[in-house]
Design an enzyme around this catalytic site. Structure first.
Site, PDB file in Angstrom:
ATOM      1  N   PHE A 119       0.787  -1.205   0.009  1.00  0.00           N
ATOM      2  CA  PHE A 119      -0.005   0.057  -0.003  1.00  0.00           C
ATOM      3  C   PHE A 119       0.750   1.238   0.073  1.00  0.00           C
ATOM      4  CE2 PHE A 119      -4.424   1.492   0.543  1.00  0.00           C
ATOM      5  CZ  PHE A 119      -5.092   0.388  -0.018  1.00  0.00           C
TER       6      PHE A 119
ATOM      7  N   GLN B  86      -7.092  15.464   2.723  1.00  0.00           N
ATOM      8  CA  GLN B  86      -6.354  14.476   1.822  1.00  0.00           C
ATOM      9  C   GLN B  86      -7.231  14.336   0.573  1.00  0.00           C
ATOM     10  OE1 GLN B  86      -6.001   9.813   2.550  1.00  0.00           O
ATOM     11  NE2 GLN B  86      -3.964  10.775   2.436  1.00  0.00           N
TER      12      GLN B  86
ATOM     13  N   HIS C  22      -7.587  11.990  -2.451  1.00  0.00           N
ATOM     14  CA  HIS C  22      -7.144  10.615  -3.007  1.00  0.00           C
ATOM     15  C   HIS C  22      -6.982  10.724  -4.549  1.00  0.00           C
ATOM     16  CE1 HIS C  22      -6.963   6.169  -3.929  1.00  0.00           C
ATOM     17  NE2 HIS C  22      -7.259   5.979  -2.424  1.00  0.00           N
TER      18      HIS C  22
ATOM     19  N   LEU D 206     -14.261   6.444  -5.229  1.00  0.00           N
ATOM     20  CA  LEU D 206     -12.824   6.001  -4.991  1.00  0.00           C
ATOM     21  C   LEU D 206     -12.350   4.515  -5.803  1.00  0.00           C
ATOM     22  CD1 LEU D 206     -10.663   6.611  -2.996  1.00  0.00           C
ATOM     23  CD2 LEU D 206     -11.512   4.906  -1.660  1.00  0.00           C
TER      24      LEU D 206
ATOM     25  N   GLU E  38      -6.127   2.383  -3.665  1.00  0.00           N
ATOM     26  CA  GLU E  38      -4.863   2.193  -3.743  1.00  0.00           C
ATOM     27  C   GLU E  38      -4.585   0.801  -4.092  1.00  0.00           C
ATOM     28  OE1 GLU E  38      -3.004   5.346  -1.673  1.00  0.00           O
ATOM     29  OE2 GLU E  38      -1.896   3.920  -0.647  1.00  0.00           O
TER      30      GLU E  38
ATOM     31  N   ARG F  54      -0.282   9.588  -0.981  1.00  0.00           N
ATOM     32  CA  ARG F  54      -1.336  10.172  -1.669  1.00  0.00           C
ATOM     33  C   ARG F  54      -1.169  11.510  -1.856  1.00  0.00           C
ATOM     34  NH1 ARG F  54      -5.980   7.053   1.758  1.00  0.00           N
ATOM     35  NH2 ARG F  54      -5.452   4.999   0.784  1.00  0.00           N
TER      36      ARG F  54
ATOM     37  N   HIS G 120     -10.952  13.266   0.293  1.00  0.00           N
ATOM     38  CA  HIS G 120     -11.261  11.835   0.595  1.00  0.00           C
ATOM     39  C   HIS G 120     -11.146  11.758   2.166  1.00  0.00           C
ATOM     40  CE1 HIS G 120     -10.836   7.503   0.674  1.00  0.00           C
ATOM     41  NE2 HIS G 120      -9.610   7.273   1.310  1.00  0.00           N
TER      42      HIS G 120
ATOM     43  N   ARG H 168      -2.138  11.343   5.860  1.00  0.00           N
ATOM     44  CA  ARG H 168      -2.295  10.004   6.058  1.00  0.00           C
ATOM     45  C   ARG H 168      -1.899   9.156   5.053  1.00  0.00           C
ATOM     46  NH1 ARG H 168      -6.213   6.656   5.146  1.00  0.00           N
ATOM     47  NH2 ARG H 168      -7.951   7.721   4.262  1.00  0.00           N
TER      48      ARG H 168
END
Lengths: 241, 574
Positions: free
Chosen positions: B115, B235, B237, B247, B250, B281, B347, B389
């Site tokens: 990730f 954030q 994404h 979404l 990832e 991100r 996000h 994050r």
């Protein structure tokens, strides 16, 4: 282009009987039915009531009857229907209508809750320090049931529920239980099988396959119910009513 | 109607349910949700939950901690990150014991995948640290926690919209709201109140968040004169479905997907030579927008391609079935054959209600605990995510700090005296609803909301600068004034969503103002906050948390030094 929606209306404060209103909205073929409903509410009639949340078919809020079949409004696009004609929007069948497209889901969530044994059984008796092992094959036995988003579309589509046995526990509740019964980690699978055998339980299903047809997550619901029945026959005394 | 509980949790996502489940060991607990509990937006979490189990390859909590601190652009509080990384493996085992159906590897252990931003040996290469249940990880955890909560006797109050926190002698002693189905007021009297209301992505036009994510808990905190911490860090994404914002996890890149610009180039190689498409991100989102601004979007448009064609049909169906079906449903394409148009989508909020590591809400930046009030999840800021994050760190945050909040409640409530409810608790809500229903104002909720959403997306997203932020701030203040003149055309009390959306819009505007105000204050670029007029990170002045609260004369900012630790700031390259 203009899309015409014929929408079920019922206002408990004013109406004795439901009626239908017809709305024309500007929409593209690849827009969601939910987008059309929002256009009605935000631009034409703020009193239209319906539930929504994630808008991409994972939260399960917007189960409706669209052109006579259960579906999620956020997962169906205008182009999924013959939009040269009226698209008919109604609440989910089986449930009581509270207002417009909103139904009382209490019987649904009560049934989902009722399949849980009263005493917490999981975690299993022996708790390893790390995760319990489960093979890929064991995990795959209940993978399909994990897709359920508790939208209630199957209840609105089930001929047993709608026409024959109001008390039937219903496809989603059986699916929920099937998920635990077929999970190799579940310590109380036999007890759960017995729960499935209660009156209006798994044997009330007559395999109409409508739950499978409408399921927005393409779950093989009927097959899961049949597997549960087979397991009962194999491992317990079937108590067919 | 007045309900009596030991603990009321507002919000039925993973943080709320985990806190409730923990507290239910020895307390009477209720979860209150604006939607049905099973609809909370945690169900939309796809890719995974991070923990250094080491099931696939060697891993250590120190590596996880390092990645999280570096990912946060060194703004996270390292004491909190240490707890997160250390407790993560046991939290996963606990979830497994509760029954969460994690995907398994050939040995029968919980399978793990790569990730963004998670690395081995302090940044050497990507590592398999994300535990998951195909691409339905959030749903799988939610369903298990929901069943467990029911078994433990937690009461669910669905479709109740909380409007006020109630205080007595500076102790939080309950909440007041109304039943969405009937419009009738509901008061909850409790020894402990937990805010677990999630994020506020809906203040942006393009977002992965659901309609319910309107920052209600953040506004409740502002009402209580609390500060919000680090709200400038929003954030985006990198891979939302173009136009829709839905979404694409990832995990798609973890399983081998790559981003390509209009020329077909795998451009992330230029921005992050080691991690490439699995960079954090903030970096990937900026890279996408930079490509687009240089005219290298696909067909000159404002999107790029996510190419999953090399993953193969079978792997897609097994590892990423949910997103494969999203793409088919909404775009009519098969990702094993056709590339997916994507662009950054709002996000997650790194900032939120300041808490300590035990889940207590902090009344000030000196760390004074506000008795009776707790917070967990996206609406809280502990702060483990700092300025950015990492993927999979949200779910583990919900579980680790949800449990810690639940445990401190258990420890503390028995000794706490029951404070009486303020008289009039019900009437505050009734008056609020009546004044909206009776208003003869001419402004419309839907119009004001869309103006806000467009403004935030255009002027306060991945790139910001002083000028656009000043402009946004003035516009938001204008919108707040216009909201005072809002009128409802729906006068019913039964499932009146126009009323609900008017109340939500008030929350959204207040939170948006704090975001823009905080962003204007931070004159540097760090993590997700990129100021084109201050493009460099400035550790000398800005290694500190932003605190913003409402005062009678407007917003006021102050700053709090952060908890540094074993990892000292270094240049952030991947």
């Amino acid at each position: 282009m203009k899309v015409t929606l014929k929408v079920y209306r019922f206002n408990p404060e004013a109406d004795i009987e439901p009626h239908y209103d017809t709305f024309k909205v500007e929409a593209e073929p690849n827009e969601r039915i939910l987008d059309c409903l929002n256009k009605i509410r935000w631009q034409q009639d703020s009193t239209l009531s319906f539930r929504m949340s994630c808008a991409h078919g994972i939260c399960g809020s917007d189960g409706l009857t669209i052109n006579s079949q259960s579906a999620l409004a956020c997962q169906k696009l205008v182009e999924d229907y013959d939009y040269t004609k009226e698209i008919l929007i109604e609440p989910l069948k089986y449930f009581d209508v509270l207002k417009d497209l909103i139904v009382d889901l209490t019987p649904f969530f009560e049934r989902v809750k009722s399949v849980n044994p009263k005493t917490p059984s999981s975690p299993a008796n022996v708790e390893p320090e790390k995760e319990r092992l489960q093979s890929i094959e064991e995990r795959s036995r209940f993978d399909d049931a994990l897709k359920c988003i508790l939208c209630g579309c199957c209840y609105g589509a089930c001929p047993v529920m709608v026409e024959q046995d109001q008390e039937f526990i219903g496809p989603a509740a059986i699916l929920r239980e099937q998920r635990y019964i077929f999970d190799s980690r579940t310590a109380d699978a036999q007890e759960r099988l017995q729960v499935m055998q209660k009156p209006h339980g798994v044997w009330a299903c007559k395999s109409y396959y409508m739950c499978t047809v409408v399921c927005p997550k393409n779950i093989k619901v009927t097959e899961a119910i049949l597997r549960t029945k087979k397991k009962i026959i194999k491992e317990q005394q079937p108590k067919v009513e | 109607m007045i309900h009596e509980y030991d603990v009321v949790v507002i919000g039925g996502g993973i943080a709320g349910l985990y806190t409730a489940l923990t507290a239910a060991e020895n307390a009477k607990v209720a979860v209150i949700s604006k939607v049905h509990v099973t609809r909370s937006h945690s169900v939309a979490a796809q890719g995974g939950i991070a923990a250094s189990l080491g099931n696939e390859e060697e891993d250590h909590w120190e590596w996880h901690m390092y990645d999280t601190v570096k990912g946060s652009d060194y703004l996270a509080d390292q004491n909190a990150v240490e707890i997160l990384a250390k407790e993560a493996p046991n939290a996963i085992y606990t979830l497994e014991h509760l029954g969460v159906p994690f995907s398994r590897n050939a040995e029968g252990k919980i399978e793990q995948r790569r990730f963004g931003g998670h690395t081995k040996n302090f940044g050497e290469a990507p590592i398999k640290r994300a535990c998951y249940a195909s691409d339905r990880t959030g749903r799988a955890i939610m369903d298990t926690l929901y069943d467990q909560c029911l078994q433990k006797g937690v009461t669910m109050h669905n479709e109740v919209f909380i409007q006020h926190l109630l205080f007595a002698l500076n102790n939080c002693c309950g909440v007041a709201g109304y039943d969405i189905a009937t419009g009738t007021p509901r008061v909850f009297h409790a020894r402990a109140v937990v805010l677990a209301t999630g994020g506020c992505g809906k203040i942006y036009k393009t977002t992965s968040n659901g309609y319910a994510s309107t920052g209600d808990g953040l506004a409740l905190a502002l009402d209580a004169l609390l500060s919000l911490e680090d709200m400038e860090f929003v954030q985006f994404h990198p891979t939302g479905i173009y136009g829709l914002g839905i979404l694409i996890s990832e995990a798609a890149r973890a399983e081998g997907g790559v981003l390509r610009n209009g020329l077909g180039e795998r451009f992330m190689e230029r921005y992050a030579p080691t991690l490439k498409d699995l960079a954090p991100r903030d970096i990937v989102s900026r890279a996408i927008l930079k490509e687009i601004s240089e005219g290298k979007g696909v067909d000159g448009k404002d999107y790029v391609h996510l190419d999953l064609r090399d993953i193969g049909k079978e792997q897609l169906n097994q590892k990423l079935p949910e997103i494969t079906s999203f793409v088919k449903t909404y775009l009519g394409i098969d990702p094993s054959e056709t590339q997916i148009p994507v662009a950054p989508t709002c996000h997650y909020m790194m900032g939120g209600i300041p808490t300590d590591v035990e889940g207590h809400v902090l009344a000030d930046k000196a760390g004074t605990i506000l008795p009776g009030l707790y917070a967990a999840g996206e609406c809280a800021c502990v702060s483990v995510h700092g300025a950015n994050r990492l993927g999979c760190n949200s779910l583990i945050d919900l579980v680790v700090f949800g449990q810690r909040a639940g445990l401190s409640i258990l420890k503390e409530i028995k000794a706490r005296i029951i404070h009486p409810l303020p008289v009039q608790a019900e009437n505050i809500v009734v008056d609020k609803i009546n004044s909206l229903l009776e208003s003869r104002g001419t402004e419309r909720v839907a119009v004001l909301r869309e103006t806000l959403q467009c403004l935030m997306t255009e002027e306060c997203s991945v790139f910001r600068n002083g000028q656009t932020l000043e402009h946004s701030l003035a516009q938001i203040r204008q919108l707040k004034k216009r909201l005072l003149n809002v009128g409802l055309t729906n006068k019913s009390r039964i499932f009146n969503y126009e009323l609900q959306e008017a109340l939500e819009l008030n929350n959204m505007l207040r939170v948006a103002e704090v975001i823009v105000y905080s962003a204007l204050g931070r004159r540097e670029s760090r993590g997700a906050h990129f100021r084109s007029d201050y493009p460099e990170r400035n550790d000398e002045e800005w290694l500190r948390h932003t605190f913003v609260n409402e005062t009678p004369t407007g917003l006021k900012e102050s700053y709090k030094p952060l908890a540094t630790g074993r990892f000292t700031p270094e240049k952030r390259s991947y």
